[in-house]
Design a protein around this motif. Structure first.
Motif, PDB file in Angstrom:
ATOM      1  N   PRO A  57     127.251  35.113  74.474  1.00  0.00           N
ATOM      2  CA  PRO A  57     126.653  35.903  73.736  1.00  0.00           C
ATOM      3  C   PRO A  57     125.827  35.309  72.674  1.00  0.00           C
ATOM      4  O   PRO A  57     124.850  35.820  72.249  1.00  0.00           O
ATOM      5  CB  PRO A  57     128.022  36.251  72.591  1.00  0.00           C
ATOM      6  CG  PRO A  57     129.106  35.972  73.630  1.00  0.00           C
ATOM      7  CD  PRO A  57     128.571  34.863  74.477  1.00  0.00           C
ATOM      8  N   VAL A  58     125.675  34.076  72.684  1.00  0.00           N
ATOM      9  CA  VAL A  58     124.787  33.032  71.543  1.00  0.00           C
ATOM     10  C   VAL A  58     123.379  33.270  72.457  1.00  0.00           C
ATOM     11  O   VAL A  58     122.506  33.394  71.661  1.00  0.00           O
ATOM     12  CB  VAL A  58     125.073  31.682  71.312  1.00  0.00           C
ATOM     13  CG1 VAL A  58     123.989  30.875  70.750  1.00  0.00           C
ATOM     14  CG2 VAL A  58     126.494  31.772  70.729  1.00  0.00           C
ATOM     15  N   ALA A  59     123.531  33.019  73.624  1.00  0.00           N
ATOM     16  CA  ALA A  59     122.219  33.211  74.351  1.00  0.00           C
ATOM     17  C   ALA A  59     121.727  34.351  74.495  1.00  0.00           C
ATOM     18  O   ALA A  59     120.435  34.687  74.242  1.00  0.00           O
ATOM     19  CB  ALA A  59     122.433  32.613  76.017  1.00  0.00           C
ATOM     20  N   ALA A  60     122.528  35.526  74.596  1.00  0.00           N
ATOM     21  CA  ALA A  60     122.219  37.046  74.446  1.00  0.00           C
ATOM     22  C   ALA A  60     121.313  37.279  73.081  1.00  0.00           C
ATOM     23  O   ALA A  60     120.284  37.941  72.957  1.00  0.00           O
ATOM     24  CB  ALA A  60     123.222  37.982  74.839  1.00  0.00           C
ATOM     25  N   LEU A  61     121.947  36.684  71.962  1.00  0.00           N
ATOM     26  CA  LEU A  61     121.469  36.981  70.640  1.00  0.00           C
ATOM     27  C   LEU A  61     120.277  36.168  70.485  1.00  0.00           C
ATOM     28  O   LEU A  61     119.177  36.542  70.034  1.00  0.00           O
ATOM     29  CB  LEU A  61     122.627  36.616  69.576  1.00  0.00           C
ATOM     30  CG  LEU A  61     121.846  36.653  68.079  1.00  0.00           C
ATOM     31  CD1 LEU A  61     121.706  38.290  67.838  1.00  0.00           C
ATOM     32  CD2 LEU A  61     122.852  36.007  67.017  1.00  0.00           C
ATOM     33  N   GLU A  79     125.116  30.315  64.452  1.00  0.00           N
ATOM     34  CA  GLU A  79     125.787  30.835  63.055  1.00  0.00           C
ATOM     35  C   GLU A  79     125.620  32.130  62.857  1.00  0.00           C
ATOM     36  O   GLU A  79     126.247  32.988  61.913  1.00  0.00           O
ATOM     37  CB  GLU A  79     124.875  29.728  62.159  1.00  0.00           C
ATOM     38  CG  GLU A  79     125.210  28.309  62.334  1.00  0.00           C
ATOM     39  CD  GLU A  79     124.206  27.573  61.192  1.00  0.00           C
ATOM     40  OE1 GLU A  79     124.786  26.918  60.336  1.00  0.00           O
ATOM     41  OE2 GLU A  79     123.023  27.583  61.592  1.00  0.00           O
ATOM     42  N   ILE A  80     124.126  32.736  62.978  1.00  0.00           N
ATOM     43  CA  ILE A  80     124.064  33.986  62.991  1.00  0.00           C
ATOM     44  C   ILE A  80     124.940  34.905  63.654  1.00  0.00           C
ATOM     45  O   ILE A  80     125.571  35.847  63.184  1.00  0.00           O
ATOM     46  CB  ILE A  80     122.612  34.482  63.522  1.00  0.00           C
ATOM     47  CG1 ILE A  80     121.508  33.470  62.596  1.00  0.00           C
ATOM     48  CG2 ILE A  80     122.257  35.898  63.420  1.00  0.00           C
ATOM     49  CD1 ILE A  80     120.158  33.682  63.144  1.00  0.00           C
ATOM     50  N   LEU A  81     125.394  34.681  64.999  1.00  0.00           N
ATOM     51  CA  LEU A  81     126.507  35.291  65.868  1.00  0.00           C
ATOM     52  C   LEU A  81     127.832  35.432  65.004  1.00  0.00           C
ATOM     53  O   LEU A  81     128.614  36.331  64.824  1.00  0.00           O
ATOM     54  CB  LEU A  81     126.609  34.750  67.267  1.00  0.00           C
ATOM     55  CG  LEU A  81     127.734  35.375  68.128  1.00  0.00           C
ATOM     56  CD1 LEU A  81     127.131  37.155  68.209  1.00  0.00           C
ATOM     57  CD2 LEU A  81     127.751  34.783  69.219  1.00  0.00           C
TER      58      LEU A  81
END
Length: 174
Positions: free
Chosen positions: A140-144, A123-125
């Motif tokens: 990208p979710v895992a990176a964030l 959700e933040i991403l």
């Protein structure tokens, strides 16, 4: 020299750990180069070394043509030194990458405060992507999530409430 089975297994395990460490370092450097390219840094050719063949078999080497990526919103640039005389010209890629990382965390904090409730990293991403931020990598979710997790320790601006769920550190758990 003849090794016992236990010695051979121990040596094999040590070599696998070394290979895994090298693969992680290679992946980190590839991500760093990708981030530098996205931030408009100078292009650095990647030499093909003959002795890197064993590692190249396990880690995908960058090709001359980058793989097709889905269209993403543009990455917000830091102020152009030509437009902002207070900004130092010629900042290193490392400095720019760190500033971008801090900007991602600040945008995540703003998204959490705007939502008024804890949010999952996905959700933040989604919220910071609307502002033009992007994160490199296959996930990208895992990176964030990794960035948020690192900033959720004692004294950090975030607190981790569950698996990839974050809130501002000063917020009450609810």
């Amino acid at each position: 020299m003849v090794l016992s089975e236990a010695e051979a297994l121990a040596r094999l395990e040590e070599l696998r750990r070394q290979r895994d460490a090298l693969e992680r370092q290679i992946a980190d450097l590839l991500l760093y180069l990708d981030l530098g390219r996205r931030l408009g840094g100078p292009s650095v050719p990647v030499p093909a070394a003959a002795d890197a063949a064993p590692v190249a078999a396990t880690v995908a080497a960058p090709s001359a043509q980058p793989p097709a990526r889905p269209e993403r919103p543009p990455v917000p640039a830091f102020p152009d030194p030509a437009e902002d005389p207070t900004e130092e010209a010629g900042l290193s890629e490392t400095v720019l990458a760190r500033r971008y990382g801090r900007a991602v965390i600040e945008a995540a904090l703003a998204a959490l405060e705007e939502a008024g409730r804890p949010l999952h990293a996905s959700e933040i991403l989604a919220r910071i992507a609307e502002q033009g931020f992007s994160l490199p990598g296959q996930d990208p979710v895992a990176a964030l999530n990794t960035r948020l997790w690192k900033r959720s320790g004692p004294g950090g601006p975030l607190k981790r409430l569950g698996e990839a769920v974050y809130a501002p550190a000063d917020a009450e758990e609810g």
